[in-house]
Design a protein around this motif. Structure first.
Motif, PDB file in Angstrom:
ATOM      1  N   HIS A   1      41.476  -8.054   9.318  1.00  0.00           N
ATOM      2  CA  HIS A   1      40.476  -7.298  10.056  1.00  0.00           C
ATOM      3  C   HIS A   1      40.080  -8.159  11.230  1.00  0.00           C
ATOM      4  CE1 HIS A   1      37.622  -4.275  11.158  1.00  0.00           C
ATOM      5  NE2 HIS A   1      36.599  -5.475  11.127  1.00  0.00           N
ATOM      6  N   PRO A   2      40.242  -7.390  12.819  1.00  0.00           N
ATOM      7  CA  PRO A   2      39.801  -8.042  13.995  1.00  0.00           C
ATOM      8  C   PRO A   2      38.198  -8.167  14.084  1.00  0.00           C
ATOM      9  CG  PRO A   2      40.566  -5.860  14.115  1.00  0.00           C
ATOM     10  CD  PRO A   2      40.806  -6.124  12.966  1.00  0.00           C
ATOM     11  N   VAL A   3      37.684  -9.207  14.183  1.00  0.00           N
ATOM     12  CA  VAL A   3      36.286  -9.343  14.326  1.00  0.00           C
ATOM     13  C   VAL A   3      35.844  -9.757  15.665  1.00  0.00           C
ATOM     14  CG1 VAL A   3      34.236 -10.564  13.399  1.00  0.00           C
ATOM     15  CG2 VAL A   3      36.335 -10.005  12.018  1.00  0.00           C
ATOM     16  N   PRO A   4      35.270  -8.724  16.528  1.00  0.00           N
ATOM     17  CA  PRO A   4      34.931  -9.056  17.692  1.00  0.00           C
ATOM     18  C   PRO A   4      33.441  -9.832  17.815  1.00  0.00           C
ATOM     19  CG  PRO A   4      34.761  -6.680  17.386  1.00  0.00           C
ATOM     20  CD  PRO A   4      35.234  -7.386  16.225  1.00  0.00           C
ATOM     21  N   THR A   5      33.471 -10.725  18.529  1.00  0.00           N
ATOM     22  CA  THR A   5      32.252 -11.432  18.482  1.00  0.00           C
ATOM     23  C   THR A   5      31.283 -11.370  19.768  1.00  0.00           C
ATOM     24  OG1 THR A   5      33.044 -13.512  19.525  1.00  0.00           O
ATOM     25  CG2 THR A   5      33.170 -13.428  17.142  1.00  0.00           C
ATOM     26  N   VAL A   6      30.125 -11.843  19.700  1.00  0.00           N
ATOM     27  CA  VAL A   6      29.182 -11.604  20.919  1.00  0.00           C
ATOM     28  C   VAL A   6      29.661 -12.435  22.183  1.00  0.00           C
ATOM     29  CG1 VAL A   6      27.368 -10.831  19.805  1.00  0.00           C
ATOM     30  CG2 VAL A   6      27.522 -13.025  20.142  1.00  0.00           C
ATOM     31  N   GLY A   7      30.508 -13.448  21.740  1.00  0.00           N
ATOM     32  CA  GLY A   7      30.757 -14.260  22.837  1.00  0.00           C
ATOM     33  C   GLY A   7      32.184 -13.603  23.405  1.00  0.00           C
ATOM     34  N   GLY A   8      32.703 -12.685  23.029  1.00  0.00           N
ATOM     35  CA  GLY A   8      33.974 -12.033  23.567  1.00  0.00           C
ATOM     36  C   GLY A   8      35.107 -12.382  22.883  1.00  0.00           C
TER      37      GLY A   8
ATOM     38  N   THR B   1      28.757 -18.682  20.415  1.00  0.00           N
ATOM     39  CA  THR B   1      28.643 -17.153  20.383  1.00  0.00           C
ATOM     40  C   THR B   1      29.934 -16.604  19.778  1.00  0.00           C
ATOM     41  OG1 THR B   1      29.096 -16.872  22.723  1.00  0.00           O
ATOM     42  CG2 THR B   1      26.724 -16.883  22.053  1.00  0.00           C
ATOM     43  N   CYS B   2      30.954 -17.332  19.756  1.00  0.00           N
ATOM     44  CA  CYS B   2      32.331 -16.908  19.192  1.00  0.00           C
ATOM     45  C   CYS B   2      32.243 -16.936  17.625  1.00  0.00           C
ATOM     46  CB  CYS B   2      33.492 -17.562  19.669  1.00  0.00           C
ATOM     47  SG  CYS B   2      34.166 -17.110  21.344  1.00  0.00           S
TER      48      CYS B   2
ATOM     49  N   VAL C   1      26.641 -14.816  11.356  1.00  0.00           N
ATOM     50  CA  VAL C   1      26.714 -15.884  12.033  1.00  0.00           C
ATOM     51  C   VAL C   1      27.908 -16.854  10.859  1.00  0.00           C
ATOM     52  CG1 VAL C   1      26.069 -18.144  12.435  1.00  0.00           C
ATOM     53  CG2 VAL C   1      24.722 -16.368  13.114  1.00  0.00           C
ATOM     54  N   PHE C   2      29.074 -17.147  11.343  1.00  0.00           N
ATOM     55  CA  PHE C   2      29.827 -18.148  10.679  1.00  0.00           C
ATOM     56  C   PHE C   2      29.318 -19.491  10.933  1.00  0.00           C
ATOM     57  CE2 PHE C   2      32.359 -13.937  11.136  1.00  0.00           C
ATOM     58  CZ  PHE C   2      32.470 -13.665   9.807  1.00  0.00           C
TER      59      PHE C   2
END
Length: 188
Positions: free
Chosen positions: A134-141, A110-111, A77-78
């Protein structure tokens, strides 16, 4: 190496409804918002004790994400501080906390969450592996972009806002928290 993402619709639906810790903090529990953060407590339990995260905790409650972020994880979590929320245009937080804006609030929150346990050394390693970003995909899409300069990790959101990690590697029983100074926003 890449961040793990949720791979089933059920897991995504549920989210929307150690070792480096001792080295990073000299074997002591870090202090965040005037409170000691304990590695055996969940993200929500620890965040609820931080005076710097009262807005985030209120938002997590309003979005109905307390149970999710108290779950097994792992999560990275950021976590934006109250000061980060204060940088948003006047009235934004109050509007987002209204029940009719729960969907938008959930998307924003969620982002800030990744379905992995990523300590700062691992994040820097992924950035290096990808040539500096680095691309960081989140649970919020959302897809965030991680970079670093020296020891400082920066996270760029889909609107070009850059958050600095001000406290890294706050170990939790269900993941890790990195405190940030800017709210990350999805593309709208």
């Amino acid at each position: 190496m890449t961040f793990k993402t949720l791979i089933t619709a059920a897991a995504t639906s549920a989210l929307l409804a150690g070792g480096a810790f001792a080295e990073s903090h000299g074997g002591k529990n870090p202090m965040v918002g005037g409170a000691e953060m304990f590695a055996d407590k969940t993200i929500v339990e620890n965040a609820s004790q931080s005076a710097d995260h009262t807005t985030l905790v209120a938002a997590v409650k309003a979005a109905g994400l307390v149970e999710t972020l108290s779950g097994e994880g792992p999560f990275t979590v950021f976590a934006p501080t109250n000061a980060a929320f204060e940088k948003l245009p006047e009235g934004t937080v109050e509007d987002l906390l209204k029940p009719e804006n729960k969907e938008q609030l959930t998307k924003i929150l969620t982002c800030h969450v990744v379905a992995a346990d990523a300590m700062s050394d691992a994040i820097r390693g992924m950035i290096d592996d990808d040539g500096g970003e680095h691309p960081v995909p989140t649970v919020g899409g959302c897809t965030l972009q991680a970079t670093y300069d020296g020891d400082a990790i920066m996270i760029e959101d889909e609107q070009g806002n850059v958050a600095n990690v001000t406290v890294a590697d706050v170990d939790q029983s269900n993941g890790v928290v990195h405190v940030i100074d800017t709210v990350l926003m999805p593309a709208m």
